[in-house]
Design an enzyme around this catalytic site. Structure first.
Site, PDB file in Angstrom:
ATOM      1  N   GLU A 167       0.914  -1.160   0.005  1.00 19.26           N
ATOM      2  CA  GLU A 167      -0.303  -0.032  -0.461  1.00 19.26           C
ATOM      3  C   GLU A 167       0.902   1.009   0.206  1.00 19.26           C
ATOM      4  O   GLU A 167       0.623   2.519   0.991  1.00 19.26           O
ATOM      5  CB  GLU A 167      -0.580   0.118   1.424  1.00 19.26           C
ATOM      6  CG  GLU A 167      -2.048  -1.323   1.049  1.00 19.26           C
ATOM      7  CD  GLU A 167      -3.204  -0.934   2.435  1.00 19.26           C
ATOM      8  OE1 GLU A 167      -3.946  -1.616   2.392  1.00 19.26           O
ATOM      9  OE2 GLU A 167      -2.383  -0.235   4.147  1.00 19.26           O
TER      10      GLU A 167
ATOM     11  N   GLU B 201      -6.784  -8.040  -0.789  1.00 17.43           N
ATOM     12  CA  GLU B 201      -7.488  -7.580   0.483  1.00 17.43           C
ATOM     13  C   GLU B 201      -9.267  -6.768   0.261  1.00 17.43           C
ATOM     14  O   GLU B 201      -9.214  -6.291  -0.529  1.00 17.43           O
ATOM     15  CB  GLU B 201      -6.440  -6.604   1.110  1.00 17.43           C
ATOM     16  CG  GLU B 201      -5.456  -6.163   1.878  1.00 17.43           C
ATOM     17  CD  GLU B 201      -4.474  -5.707   2.615  1.00 17.43           C
ATOM     18  OE1 GLU B 201      -4.854  -4.905   3.291  1.00 17.43           O
ATOM     19  OE2 GLU B 201      -3.116  -5.242   2.426  1.00 17.43           O
TER      20      GLU B 201
END
Length: 695
Positions: free
Chosen positions: A159, A315
């Site tokens: 991320e 995710e």
């Protein structure tokens, strides 16, 4: 400035099934628990896990001293269980020893404060020390595990930009100056680009140029825009460092980094160009009953970043998150419908954060596949059922979404319309407009791809441009070619206003789009808080909150809607100019959701596209296809049943039932209808009223 390099060849993820599973943190648990985890993973149909994302300190507890044993053992156990591995390079955050040895490596905020160790991503993306150590750790991981038989792909960092996407430290300032020198050549070029004669901002030395820290008043808008571009490029350089190491050591293994859906801070077109497969982390808000609409736009971006290739949902949440002010759990059934929505929109994976719910740390209340109650937990029971059901959708893997509509996503315009302080109004920004326009298209029944502002556009019937604040001639040329080829373009307000250096175009907006659209903007006309103006559109009157424009149209331009109140009453609000079999429309106002449905229903119809005459924001249909078969996903995101009319008979892959004419989908239900591939993209309408019959 980063030299963006495309992937020389696309490497495939080494997995022969839809990827199902989640992040796994075995270093938080005993080895006895590992074996229990793998047993339960097998029962739940898990096919892949991601690890060891945050384990650098465990793998290298002191400089140059490695402890690979525990990771060796868990990788072997997973492989023995036929669970594939999305193997992270463990570079998501630095170990404490590295930051303490090199405190200058830490990031700073815009007021010059150093950010302290104790969370994650405690690094300056421009730091040479950080980059050197990232390359070293990546090489160590690649050399250790590059030939492991369970390796499915490389997961670089984690991320990017979630906590530190911009840094204002002295090292970032030096890097920013180098980036500017590469972009503009010399100080004269910089001064010209930044328009420094306003407010006496001329630079006489490169050393005088800083990152745009907190200042007494509004900061130079071009400096702000360039800092956004630089910051994205700096993170991309960091990504490329790891890619280069992995390409050298493991040239046949696919690489990715997990994106964060429609994320403002990084230009994902550039990031996607240098990786093998797009992966995404998606967390729709359970408290928002229409969050699936935003998710559909996010997924449209993910599948479009590499030209329609399948992507991976890496995710998602099994229920509640832990980082919102109020973390609402997902209602029973929402895990399933939201997961299958991602598959409908082109994902070949359903992955969660995380497998086993943590006992400690910042995310101990974040839901997981295996909750605190273990296999008795609701999340495990629902994700186990989902994992087994996904096996029925194996024919869908590798297929592509069919769409007739695309939405232009342009990070320059996003940054320019949100970073700058001196705009006519802060109420009209790129992301706000994009989501409003997408919502209308989605509700009217069309899945929406995304494209760059320069295309390619040829595969679509309609291209919408919610906002293109920054526009240059190449954008106009690509859009003109699309319209001249029979395409239909719809452009939104505050477009074609400035060039790439934030200078207003000669003649004002819409700048290089003026000849294509056949209109000129005399003044932007933001509407004061508490006021709502109106537009007369056919027999309807639609509300205009926040933004309008004084525009004048050429004689050959059709005015489809006029302002019906206020100073602008009688002036054009929505226009359409025909060019051969194509057209270019301009919508000059912000509209309410109902107004958007009215205007877009008309403009899509004029372009020859069908629209739903009965709308329900909860009813979604998306078709994935291969050369022979259409797989049409019918999703009901609401609690009340919805009846879809299907244009061709087929079989529901999830139940095995034959489907013809119409099918009722229960609350939070899904059907996946397989039918012979149709020449035209299937368009799905609704046949009965529902309790949520609204946009």
């Amino acid at each position: 400035m980063t030299e963006h390099r495309d992937v020389e060849r696309i490497r495939e993820v080494r997995i022969d099934a839809l990827a199902y599973g989640g992040d796994y943190n075995p270093d938080q648990w005993s080895e006895q628990t590992w074996r229990e985890d793998i047993r339960l993973m097998k029962e739940a149909g898990v096919t892949m896990v991601s690890l060891p994302i945050f384990s650098w300190p465990q793998l290298e507890p002191e400089p140059g001293v490695y402890d690979w044993g525990w990771l060796d053992r868990i990788l072997d156990l997973l492989h023995e269980a036929s669970i594939r591995i999305d193997l992270a390079t463990a570079t998501a955050t630095p170990p404490s020893w590295l930051l303490r040895a090199h405190p200058e490596m830490g990031p700073s905020d815009s007021e010059g404060h150093r950010l302290e160790f104790g969370s994650r991503q405690t690094y300056c993306p421009s730091s040479p020390i950080w980059r050197e150590n990232v390359a070293r750790m990546t090489r160590a991981m690649a050399e250790r595990y590059g030939e492991h038989p369970g390796l499915a792909m490389w997961h670089i960092s984690n991320e990017y930009g979630d906590h530190v996407s911009r840094c204002w430290c002295p090292e970032s300032a030096r890097h920013f100056r180098r980036w500017l020198q590469h972009r503009y050549g010399d100080l004269d070029g910089l001064n010209e680009a930044w328009g420094v004669n306003v407010w006496g901002q001329r630079y006489t030395s490169w050393d005088h140029v800083e990152t745009p820290r907190k200042a007494p008043g509004p900061i130079n808008p071009t400096q702000l825009l360039d800092f956004e571009r630089f910051s994205s490029d700096a993170m991309l350089e960091l990504f490329q460092i790891e890619i280069d190491v992995l390409r050298e050591v493991t040239p046949d293994i696919a690489v990715t980094t997990n994106f964060m859906s429609m994320f403002r801070d990084l230009d994902y077109w550039d990031f996607a160009a240098v990786e093998d497969i797009v992966t995404d982390d998606a967390y729709p808000e359970p408290a928002d009953p229409t969050s699936h609409v935003g998710a559909a736009l996010n997924y449209g971006l993910m599948r479009s970043l590499k030209g329609g290739r399948p992507w991976l949902l890496l995710e998602s949440s099994a229920s509640a998150t832990s980082w919102r002010d109020i973390n609402v759990p997902k209602a029973p059934g929402k895990i399933r419908v939201e997961s299958l929505q991602a598959v409908a929109h082109g994902s070949d994976a359903v992955m969660f954060f995380q497998w086993r719910q943590a006992k400690y740390g910042q995310e101990k209340f974040h839901s997981s596949m295996l909750g605190h109650r273990g296999e008795k937990s609701r999340s495990y029971q629902e994700t186990k059922a989902l994992g087994l059901e996904l096996k029925k959708l194996e024919p869908v893997r590798g297929t592509r979404v069919r769409s007739r509509v695309a939405l232009v996503v342009d990070w320059d315009s996003w940054w320019g319309s949100s970073a700058v302080e001196s705009l006519p109004s802060q109420r009209l920004q790129w992301a706000q407009q994009a989501r409003a326009w997408h919502r209308a298209l989605h509700t009217l029944g069309h899945p929406v791809d995304t494209v760059r502002a320069t295309g390619p556009f040829e595969k679509y019937d309609v291209v919408v441009v919610p906002n293109l604040y920054i526009a240059e001639q190449p954008h106009a040329d690509a859009m003109r070619a699309f319209v001249d080829g029979g395409g239909h373009l719809i452009v939104g307000p505050f477009s074609g206003v400035v060039d790439t250096t934030e200078k207003v175009h000669d003649g004002g907006a819409p700048g290089p789009l003026r000849d294509l659209l056949g209109i000129e903007v005399d003044e932007q006309w933001p509407i004061a808080d508490g006021l709502v103006e109106r537009v007369a559109y056919g027999t309807a009157t639609v509300d205009v909150p926040g933004w309008a424009e004084w525009i004048e149209a050429d004689a050959d331009v059709e005015v489809r809607g006029r302002y019906a109140s206020g100073v602008l009453e009688g002036l054009p609000a929505v226009t359409r100019r025909a060019r051969g079999t194509g057209s270019a429309a301009y919508v000059s106002a912000m509209l309410t959701p109902d107004g958007m449905l009215t205007v877009f229903g008309d403009l899509l119809g004029a372009a020859g596209l069908p629209v739903r005459d009965r709308v329900d924001v909860n009813a979604e249909s998306v078709t994935r296809a291969d050369d022979d078969t259409d797989y049409t996903f019918l999703l009901n995101h609401g609690a009340e049943p919805v009846t879809f009319r299907v244009p061709a008979s087929g079989v529901d892959l999830l139940t095995g039932a034959d489907v013809a004419d119409a099918i009722e989908i229960a609350g939070y239900g899904v059907a996946v209808v397989a039918a012979p591939r149709a020449a035209e993209i299937p368009f799905i309408t609704l046949t009965t009223s529902t309790a949520k019959e609204q946009a």
